[in-house]
Design a protein around this motif. Structure first.
Motif, short mmCIF file in Angstrom:
data_model
loop_
_atom_site.label_atom_id
_atom_site.label_comp_id
_atom_site.label_asym_id
_atom_site.label_seq_id
_atom_site.Cartn_x
_atom_site.Cartn_y
_atom_site.Cartn_z
N ARG A 342 77.04 35.84 14.78
CA ARG A 342 77.21 35.08 13.54
C ARG A 342 76.97 35.97 12.33
O ARG A 342 76.37 37.04 12.42
CB ARG A 342 76.25 33.90 13.48
N TYR A 344 75.36 36.70 8.55
CA TYR A 344 74.17 36.42 7.75
C TYR A 344 74.47 36.82 6.31
O TYR A 344 74.99 37.91 6.09
CB TYR A 344 72.95 37.21 8.25
N ARG A 346 74.41 32.64 6.62
CA ARG A 346 75.32 31.78 7.37
C ARG A 346 76.50 31.37 6.49
O ARG A 346 76.37 31.12 5.31
CB ARG A 346 74.58 30.53 7.85
#
Length: 373
Positions: A342, A344, A346
């Motif tokens: 994912r 960062y 988000r």
């Protein structure tokens, strides 16, 4: 940070009991009381001088391991931003999340071309002036002028090195390219035309790295050109282009790729809007790009013009890709974790088609902060 000395009133070796002035502590209990999260401990110990780092390593086994790893830690590059107006330049340290500033009037109206070994390669379109500049020492080295239109330029080493060579390539036709080279102290650029067996199109979105004595140029469509400065040879590698993500062929798709080298290996990063980045490593023996699920602790710093790779960084930065974009008012660099799959912060994936390719560049960090405002 000061480490307090704890005097032991008595040590009994037979039963391995440690007695302090107030209580008796078993060794395991003592180590448990000093435990901190590893990442927090890395940050704390990384701020110590070498002398205090050695002292801290004597606390317990876990502190010893962390102190040694931080003692040998590499430093990440800084992100340098080029202002649209004025001469005030911003430098961002991704490890400390701090911003510094420098007044650099020498760079007025200059366009960044490349960065390596703490040096910038710059170009002034109006005068066709090409020059090296070190922002930390203000040293400037002029080069012969050259008209740069849609091609990019790279160099092999610091301009102080006798091995420094500058390289640029542009296509004359789909099957012919013009390679121009130069070195500090030269009076002009040398340009030679080469025939291609495979199509090669040059643009400002091509990517350049110098690796194992060769310049590698990733074209707009993913073909890899190779120039050998020692032998003055050029060829387009027969390695098929890296496989693009499913949604890669959208508007401005060509802007979302980056290339870096490390210890003889070449890496390509493909990004596209909300799709997770795809990272490839060139398998030169089998002439194929291999998709990577992990960086093995390495950290990549991606930028349009020059990207970097680092090992031995702090734990929180390992196995990540850091992009040349800072969010939350300069508080955090956009990154992607391969461990967690994912971005960062988000939902901070970025449309690279909206970014000016000349607005920033990764550069080696300074040894001394006293020059900054």
């Amino acid at each position: 940070m000061q480490l307090h000395d704890y005097r032991l009133a008595e040590t009994i070796k037979d039963n391995k009991t440690i007695t302090t002035g107030q209580s008796t502590i078993q060794p395991d209990e003592q180590e448990t009381q000093t435990e901190l999260p590893t990442e927090l401990l890395e940050v704390i110990l990384s701020q110590l001088t070498l002398r205090d780092n050695v002292r801290a390593s004597a606390v317990c086994k876990s502190w010893l391991a962390v102190a040694i790893s931080v003692r040998m830690a590499d430093k990440p590059p800084w992100l340098m931003f080029f202002p649209k107006f004025g001469d005030l330049y911003e430098f961002y340290d991704p490890s400390q999340r701090k911003t510094y500033w420098l007044e650099l009037p020498e760079l007025h109206n200059a366009r960044i071309c490349y960065a390596k070994d703490g040096w910038l390669l710059l170009y002034k379109p109006r005068t066709q002036r090409v020059f090296f500049f070190c922002p930390y020492t203000r040293e400037l080295i002029d080069l012969p002028s050259l008209e740069l239109t849609y091609q990019i330029v790279a160099f092999s080493a610091s301009p102080k090195s006798p091995n420094c060579i500058l390289f640029t390539v542009k296509h004359v036709s789909p099957t012919v390219v013009a390679v121009s080279t130069c070195h500090p102290g030269a009076t002009e650029w040398t340009t030679v035309n080469y025939q291609n067996r495979l199509p090669f199109v040059s643009s400002i979105w091509n990517k350049l790295v110098f690796c194992n004595g060769l310049f590698y140029c990733l074209s707009l469509t993913g073909w890899l050109g190779v120039y050998n400065p020692e032998k003055s040879t050029w060829s387009v590698n027969s390695v098929p282009p890296p496989k693009c993500p499913e949604n890669f062929f959208v508007k401005n798709w060509w802007k979302g790729k980056f290339m870096a080298e490390h210890n003889g290996d070449i890496f390509v990063i493909y990004t596209c809007s909300a799709v997770n980045p795809v990272i490839y490593k060139l398998d030169q023996a089998n002439k194929v790009w291999v998709e990577m699920e992990s960086l093995g602790g390495m950290t990549l710093f991606a930028n349009f013009l020059s990207s970097y790779a680092r090992t031995d960084l702090l734990g929180a930065m390992r196995n990540n890709v850091y992009f040349s974009k800072v969010r939350f008012y300069g508080k955090r660099c956009v990154s992607y974790s391969l461990d967690n799959g994912r971005y960062y912060p988000r939902k901070q994936c970025y449309d690279w088609g909206e970014q000016d390719p000349f607005e920033s560049v990764w550069i080696e960090p300074p040894e001394d902060l006293s020059t900054f405002l």
